[in-house]
Design an enzyme around this catalytic site. Structure first.
Site, PDB file in Angstrom:
ATOM      1  N   ASP A 135       0.851  -1.198   0.000  1.00  0.00           N
ATOM      2  CA  ASP A 135       0.000   0.000   0.000  1.00  0.00           C
ATOM      3  C   ASP A 135       0.877   1.236   0.000  1.00  0.00           C
ATOM      4  O   ASP A 135       2.030   1.189   0.447  1.00  0.00           O
ATOM      5  CB  ASP A 135      -0.928   0.008   1.223  1.00  0.00           C
ATOM      6  CG  ASP A 135      -2.204   0.786   0.969  1.00  0.00           C
ATOM      7  OD1 ASP A 135      -3.265   0.163   0.821  1.00  0.00           O
ATOM      8  OD2 ASP A 135      -2.131   2.042   0.885  1.00  0.00           O
TER       9      ASP A 135
ATOM     10  N   THR B 104     -11.610   2.952  -6.671  1.00  0.00           N
ATOM     11  CA  THR B 104     -12.065   3.559  -7.930  1.00  0.00           C
ATOM     12  C   THR B 104     -13.250   4.475  -7.613  1.00  0.00           C
ATOM     13  O   THR B 104     -14.378   4.205  -8.011  1.00  0.00           O
ATOM     14  CB  THR B 104     -12.486   2.491  -8.963  1.00  0.00           C
ATOM     15  OG1 THR B 104     -13.338   1.523  -8.303  1.00  0.00           O
ATOM     16  CG2 THR B 104     -11.312   1.779  -9.568  1.00  0.00           C
TER      17      THR B 104
ATOM     18  N   THR C  12     -13.320  -2.578  -8.912  1.00  0.00           N
ATOM     19  CA  THR C  12     -14.456  -2.437  -9.824  1.00  0.00           C
ATOM     20  C   THR C  12     -14.103  -1.366 -10.855  1.00  0.00           C
ATOM     21  O   THR C  12     -13.879  -0.208 -10.497  1.00  0.00           O
ATOM     22  CB  THR C  12     -15.714  -2.024  -9.031  1.00  0.00           C
ATOM     23  OG1 THR C  12     -15.917  -3.004  -8.007  1.00  0.00           O
ATOM     24  CG2 THR C  12     -16.929  -1.929  -9.926  1.00  0.00           C
TER      25      THR C  12
ATOM     26  N   LYS D 236     -19.657  -7.252 -12.786  1.00  0.00           N
ATOM     27  CA  LYS D 236     -19.572  -6.564 -11.494  1.00  0.00           C
ATOM     28  C   LYS D 236     -20.504  -5.345 -11.461  1.00  0.00           C
ATOM     29  O   LYS D 236     -21.309  -5.173 -10.547  1.00  0.00           O
ATOM     30  CB  LYS D 236     -18.124  -6.157 -11.226  1.00  0.00           C
ATOM     31  CG  LYS D 236     -17.932  -5.343  -9.973  1.00  0.00           C
ATOM     32  CD  LYS D 236     -18.350  -6.097  -8.729  1.00  0.00           C
ATOM     33  CE  LYS D 236     -18.520  -5.143  -7.556  1.00  0.00           C
ATOM     34  NZ  LYS D 236     -18.989  -5.805  -6.357  1.00  0.00           N
TER      35      LYS D 236
ATOM     36  N   LEU E 280     -34.734  -6.214  -0.644  1.00  0.00           N
ATOM     37  CA  LEU E 280     -36.083  -5.677  -0.876  1.00  0.00           C
ATOM     38  C   LEU E 280     -36.549  -4.854   0.328  1.00  0.00           C
ATOM     39  O   LEU E 280     -37.734  -4.629   0.482  1.00  0.00           O
ATOM     40  CB  LEU E 280     -37.081  -6.819  -1.095  1.00  0.00           C
ATOM     41  CG  LEU E 280     -37.096  -7.521  -2.453  1.00  0.00           C
ATOM     42  CD1 LEU E 280     -38.286  -8.472  -2.539  1.00  0.00           C
ATOM     43  CD2 LEU E 280     -37.162  -6.520  -3.605  1.00  0.00           C
TER      44      LEU E 280
ATOM     45  N   ALA F 180     -37.087  -1.564   2.474  1.00  0.00           N
ATOM     46  CA  ALA F 180     -37.096  -0.100   2.367  1.00  0.00           C
ATOM     47  C   ALA F 180     -36.306   0.461   3.543  1.00  0.00           C
ATOM     48  O   ALA F 180     -36.233  -0.160   4.604  1.00  0.00           O
ATOM     49  CB  ALA F 180     -38.530   0.404   2.394  1.00  0.00           C
TER      50      ALA F 180
ATOM     51  N   GLY G 183     -25.806   3.319   0.781  1.00  0.00           N
ATOM     52  CA  GLY G 183     -24.599   4.148   0.813  1.00  0.00           C
ATOM     53  C   GLY G 183     -23.407   3.249   0.582  1.00  0.00           C
ATOM     54  O   GLY G 183     -23.511   2.222  -0.093  1.00  0.00           O
TER      55      GLY G 183
ATOM     56  N   CYS H 231     -19.632   1.362  -2.782  1.00  0.00           N
ATOM     57  CA  CYS H 231     -19.854   0.617  -4.025  1.00  0.00           C
ATOM     58  C   CYS H 231     -21.114   1.034  -4.781  1.00  0.00           C
ATOM     59  O   CYS H 231     -21.015   1.606  -5.868  1.00  0.00           O
ATOM     60  CB  CYS H 231     -19.894  -0.879  -3.731  1.00  0.00           C
ATOM     61  SG  CYS H 231     -18.289  -1.481  -3.190  1.00  0.00           S
TER      62      CYS H 231
ATOM     63  N   LYS I 155     -21.392   4.776  -6.276  1.00  0.00           N
ATOM     64  CA  LYS I 155     -20.414   5.130  -7.316  1.00  0.00           C
ATOM     65  C   LYS I 155     -20.515   4.190  -8.518  1.00  0.00           C
ATOM     66  O   LYS I 155     -20.321   4.606  -9.657  1.00  0.00           O
ATOM     67  CB  LYS I 155     -18.991   5.132  -6.741  1.00  0.00           C
ATOM     68  CG  LYS I 155     -18.366   3.759  -6.578  1.00  0.00           C
ATOM     69  CD  LYS I 155     -16.885   3.835  -6.308  1.00  0.00           C
ATOM     70  CE  LYS I 155     -16.304   2.466  -5.996  1.00  0.00           C
ATOM     71  NZ  LYS I 155     -16.332   1.495  -7.068  1.00  0.00           N
TER      72      LYS I 155
HETATM   73  N1  NAD Z   1     -15.444  -2.233  -0.123  1.00  0.00           N
HETATM   74  C1  NAD Z   1     -16.222  -3.120  -0.675  1.00  0.00           C
HETATM   75  O1  NAD Z   1     -17.163  -3.636  -0.064  1.00  0.00           O
HETATM   76  C2  NAD Z   1     -15.986  -3.570  -2.097  1.00  0.00           C
HETATM   77  C3  NAD Z   1     -16.631  -4.724  -2.570  1.00  0.00           C
HETATM   78  C4  NAD Z   1     -16.412  -5.120  -3.887  1.00  0.00           C
HETATM   79  C5  NAD Z   1     -15.582  -4.367  -4.713  1.00  0.00           C
HETATM   80  N2  NAD Z   1     -14.985  -3.233  -4.225  1.00  0.00           N
HETATM   81  C6  NAD Z   1     -14.104  -2.502  -5.130  1.00  0.00           C
HETATM   82  O2  NAD Z   1     -12.749  -2.807  -4.779  1.00  0.00           O
HETATM   83  C7  NAD Z   1     -11.908  -1.660  -4.932  1.00  0.00           C
HETATM   84  C8  NAD Z   1     -11.221  -1.348  -3.614  1.00  0.00           C
HETATM   85  O3  NAD Z   1     -12.202  -0.998  -2.669  1.00  0.00           O
HETATM   86  P1  NAD Z   1     -11.869  -0.828  -1.117  1.00  0.00           P
HETATM   87  O4  NAD Z   1     -13.151  -0.552  -0.432  1.00  0.00           O
HETATM   88  O5  NAD Z   1     -11.015  -1.944  -0.660  1.00  0.00           O
HETATM   89  O6  NAD Z   1     -10.978   0.522  -1.168  1.00  0.00           O
HETATM   90  P2  NAD Z   1     -10.167   1.178   0.018  1.00  0.00           P
HETATM   91  O7  NAD Z   1     -10.240   2.628  -0.226  1.00  0.00           O
HETATM   92  O8  NAD Z   1     -10.603   0.631   1.332  1.00  0.00           O
HETATM   93  O9  NAD Z   1      -8.668   0.671  -0.220  1.00  0.00           O
HETATM   94  C9  NAD Z   1      -7.898   1.020  -1.311  1.00  0.00           C
HETATM   95  C10 NAD Z   1      -6.432   1.009  -0.881  1.00  0.00           C
HETATM   96  O10 NAD Z   1      -5.596   1.154  -2.022  1.00  0.00           O
HETATM   97  C11 NAD Z   1      -4.469   1.925  -1.645  1.00  0.00           C
HETATM   98  N3  NAD Z   1      -3.823   2.440  -2.869  1.00  0.00           N
HETATM   99  C12 NAD Z   1      -4.261   3.390  -3.727  1.00  0.00           C
HETATM  100  N4  NAD Z   1      -3.395   3.525  -4.756  1.00  0.00           N
HETATM  101  C13 NAD Z   1      -2.406   2.632  -4.553  1.00  0.00           C
HETATM  102  C14 NAD Z   1      -1.229   2.277  -5.269  1.00  0.00           C
HETATM  103  N5  NAD Z   1      -0.910   2.859  -6.431  1.00  0.00           N
HETATM  104  N6  NAD Z   1      -0.409   1.325  -4.757  1.00  0.00           N
HETATM  105  C15 NAD Z   1      -0.735   0.709  -3.596  1.00  0.00           C
HETATM  106  N7  NAD Z   1      -1.831   0.994  -2.876  1.00  0.00           N
HETATM  107  C16 NAD Z   1      -2.664   1.937  -3.345  1.00  0.00           C
HETATM  108  C17 NAD Z   1      -5.052   2.981  -0.725  1.00  0.00           C
HETATM  109  O11 NAD Z   1      -4.069   3.571   0.085  1.00  0.00           O
HETATM  110  C18 NAD Z   1      -6.052   2.132   0.084  1.00  0.00           C
HETATM  111  O12 NAD Z   1      -5.474   1.587   1.246  1.00  0.00           O
HETATM  112  C19 NAD Z   1     -12.823  -0.564  -5.468  1.00  0.00           C
HETATM  113  O13 NAD Z   1     -12.776  -0.558  -6.866  1.00  0.00           O
HETATM  114  C20 NAD Z   1     -14.195  -0.995  -5.003  1.00  0.00           C
HETATM  115  O14 NAD Z   1     -15.225  -0.505  -5.829  1.00  0.00           O
HETATM  116  C21 NAD Z   1     -15.156  -2.832  -2.948  1.00  0.00           C
END
Ligand code: NAD
Length: 436
Positions: A30, A86, A122, A208, A254, A256, A261, A264, A267
């Site tokens: 990270d 993302t 995603t 997705k 389903l 209400a 929020g 995911c 956005k």
């Molecule tokens: N959170 C969920 O429930 C969930 C479920 C399914 C899919 N997703 C998708 O998964 C992806 C990640 O979501 P998340 O909730 O884990 O995000 P998050 O914000 O919790 O974590 C992302 C991490 O990536 C790190 N990061 C950013 N750029 C980096 C780089 N260049 N090198 C190394 N680390 C880097 C950030 O510091 C952060 O710790 C998103 O696209 C999201 O839509 C999330």
């Protein structure tokens, strides 16, 4: 196998720990120094049930490591997951791809032999091709690599269990050798009879977005229906139950409430709208889903104002701040909208959440907002309570005690968690969503 996970957030940390638990050697990378220091010190930076024990176990047996050193992390592994964020970007509400592209640039810079790059974030359809291009542009050698798509379907709050028992695993791969390696990597799930769907990369990327958009649609549909139920004296809880018993419909998503929020649904629905518009396809359904959700987040205020007409100087207690139970995530949480509305009306807000308080304190600061450590002190002396997140512990509170401690016992249950009759018997002036 030797695996590097880029991005150690909700998705990256759960996958990293889970893959290590399956016997792989995993390095979580990270750019956030503080996050990595915490993990190296044995602290879990997010709240996610069961995660701490899996991380600790695999850190101890040496299969799970944490680093900020991109070069080392990329060079040493043959499989690299991209799990960076993302979020929504700018005015067009498309997905912000800067984190993905920066991860791709790092991979290109340090690639030293054959690697499979698995995109778990995603991302818009076509991203794998862009990642491939960026890696190539930054490559200084001719190491071969393949970019595949393996979207993540975990739910915050049950993420560890979802990793172990997924409904399905989707792998978008257009290359034979990579498919064979991934079949081996995901073999433990095949033995557990978990369906693995292989498809082309672009279909996986689309699956997705389509899945999240469908779930968001169900929620917005029920939320709009709840307003009609209120007008016509129908009970949306019973309506949802009756609909869900139809096997073609099913009972999940389903309910209400006060809108969806999190990081995911909001956005992803918007990013799919953007993709539809960009490709000159109609996006009316999803645009309506998004705007219905934004409207729904504002529905608690008129409900409390119906019970207390002037909120100026009154104390309103909010139960639940996280966007859903069992998580500390407050991204796009309805509680944020509600707090802003209440403060604008001149109300004092007291709030309690089992785990999301610290995140709320970092996100918003108002003189009129007080976060408490327990629900009873949040409710004490208040004129009204608004239940925003349906934490299980809110089912079990001593509401008689709470009712007695309030100045006026008004209660808006935005998740239909409690029994209206019981609440009224206890002396509450009780209102909820979509119920007579
Ligand atoms: N959170 C969920 O429930 C969930 C479920 C399914 C899919 N997703 C998708 O998964 C992806 C990640 O979501 P998340 O909730 O884990 O995000 P998050 O914000 O919790 O974590 C992302 C991490 O990536 C790190 N990061 C950013 N750029 C980096 C780089 N260049 N090198 C190394 N680390 C880097 C950030 O510091 C952060 O710790 C998103 O696209 C999201 O839509 C999330």
């Amino acid at each position: 196998m030797k695996i590097t996970v880029i991005g150690t957030g909700y998705v990256g940390l759960v996958n990293g720990a889970g893959l290590a638990d399956l016997g792989n050697e995993v390095t979580c990378l990270d750019i956030d120094d503080e996050k990595i220091s915490q993990l190296n010190a044995g602290k879990i930076p997010i709240y996610e049930p069961e995660l701490e024990s899996v991380v600790k176990k695999n850190k101890k047996n040496g299969r799970l490591k944490f680093t900020t050193n991109s070069k080392e992390a990329i060079e040493q592994s043959s499989i690299i997951y991209i799990c960076v964020g993302t979020p929504t970007s700018g005015n067009d509400k498309s997905a912000d791809m800067s984190y993905i592209f920066s991860a791709a640039k790092d991979i290109g810079t340090y690639i030293n032999d054959y690697k499979i790059i698995i995109n778990k974030s995603t991302v818009p359809v076509g991203t794998a091709d862009q990642v491939k291009r960026i890696i190539k542009e930054n490559q200084t050698n001719d190491s071969e690599f393949v970019v595949v798509s393996c979207p993540e379907f975990l739910k915050e709050g049950t993420a560890v269990n979802d990793f172990r028992n997924p409904d399905r695993i989707v792998i978008g791969v257009d290359d034979k050798k990579a498919k064979e390696i991934l079949t081996e990597l995901y073999k433990p799930f095949e033995t557990l009879n978990k369906p693995i769907l292989f498809c082309n990369v672009r279909s996986a990327e689309m699956i997705k977005y389509a899945s999240n958009a469908m779930l968001a649609t169900r929620i917005s549909f029920m939320n709009e229906l709840s307003a009609l139920c209120e007008k016509l004296n129908a009970d949306v809880k019973m309506v949802s139950k009756g609909m869900g018993l139809d096997s073609r419909i099913g009972s999940k998503f389903l309910q209400a409430g006060l809108g969806y929020g999190g990081s995911c649904f909001p956005k992803d629905a918007r990013a799919l709208v953007h993709m539809m518009r960009e490709n000159e396809c109609s996006s009316g359904i999803l645009e309506a889903v998004d705007s219905a959700n934004e409207r729904q987040k504002t529905r608690a205020l008129p409900k409390i104002k119906k019970l207390i007409d002037d909120l100026e100087g009154k104390t309103i207690c909010i139960l639940g701040l996280a966007f859903k139970p069992e998580t500390d995530d407050i991204r796009e949480a309805p509680s944020l909208v509600l707090i802003n509305q209440l403060v604008k009306e001149g109300a004092k807000v007291t709030a309690y959440d089992p785990v999301a308080s610290e995140n709320i304190k970092k996100a918003i600061k108002y003189d009129n907002l007080k976060i408490t450590n327990d629900p009873y002190s949040a409710a004490d002396g208040s004129h009204g309570i608004i239940l925003v997140t349906e934490w299980n512990e809110f089912k079990e509170l001593d509401y008689k005690r709470i009712q007695k401690s309030m100045k006026t016992a008004c209660f808006v249950d935005c998740r239909n968690l409690l029994d209206p009759e019981e609440m009224r018997k206890m002396g509450f002036i009780y209102s909820s969503i979509g119920r007579p």
